[in-house]
Design an enzyme around this catalytic site. Sequence first.
Site: not given
Length: 284
Positions: A136, A10
Amino acid sequence: MKLYEKAPAKINLMLDVLHKRPDGYHEVEMIMTMVDLADRLTITELSGNTITISSQAGYIPLDDKNLAYQAANKIKERYGIRQGVHIHIDKQIPVAAGLAGGSSDAAAALRGLNRLWKLDIPHADMMELGASIGSDVPFCITGGTALATGRGELLTPLPSPPDCWVILAKPPINVSTAGVYGRLRADQIKQHPSAAAMQKAIEQQSFEAICSELGNVLEDVTLSHYPEVQQLKQTMQQLGADGVLMSGSGPTVFGLVSKESKVARIYNGLRGFCHEVYAVRMLT
């Protein structure tokens, strides 16, 4: 039985820290999206009641410090699974790079084991398991593009940004996320990026507005302690990337590039500066 799971990296299109919370975490606003650089997990059942991890990379933990191991352990404990499992991680995402490689591995392990053992874990329970491993991990479970609030675990899905090239470059240093947040003084942040402005840019599919709204309050901390990250960012800007930002706590810097004709020049220019450079697409 054996199955495979992809674990994409990401990037943060924006990252703001609002204040430190009573629980010791920081209250954040982040807009994150996935890119087409991924680890690949091969998950195989074992006859014994053990968890084993392997990888071709010589620099990741293969014990209970590995987040994929922790994911397997939590699923086994929560659902009373007595079956063993071996997880091989084909590591392609740089480690300690601000790209959530370990978190994405954990998310892929959760998804894969849910399939392997036919557990049909409700989405909310999967997200809770992920959040117990790392902030996350919930985003990495769902993927796509999202606004993340709280400590990063509260997600609001967003449309995909317009397709573009993403150049990722990691200098030969590792940066501790905990160390960066530990040095951050949230009450002294001078300029906050706008989650609302970035969300609007994405919803309007404006590549130019996305580039102009890039922002990360952790940059000031990391850049002041690691001048090579500052130099890398300047180099990427000079080579012609349309928008440049450090991802997460760093040290990876990414450049958004709309024209394919620019990609080779930027990639080759950065290869002279650091070894780990990747030209990938936004996952849309």
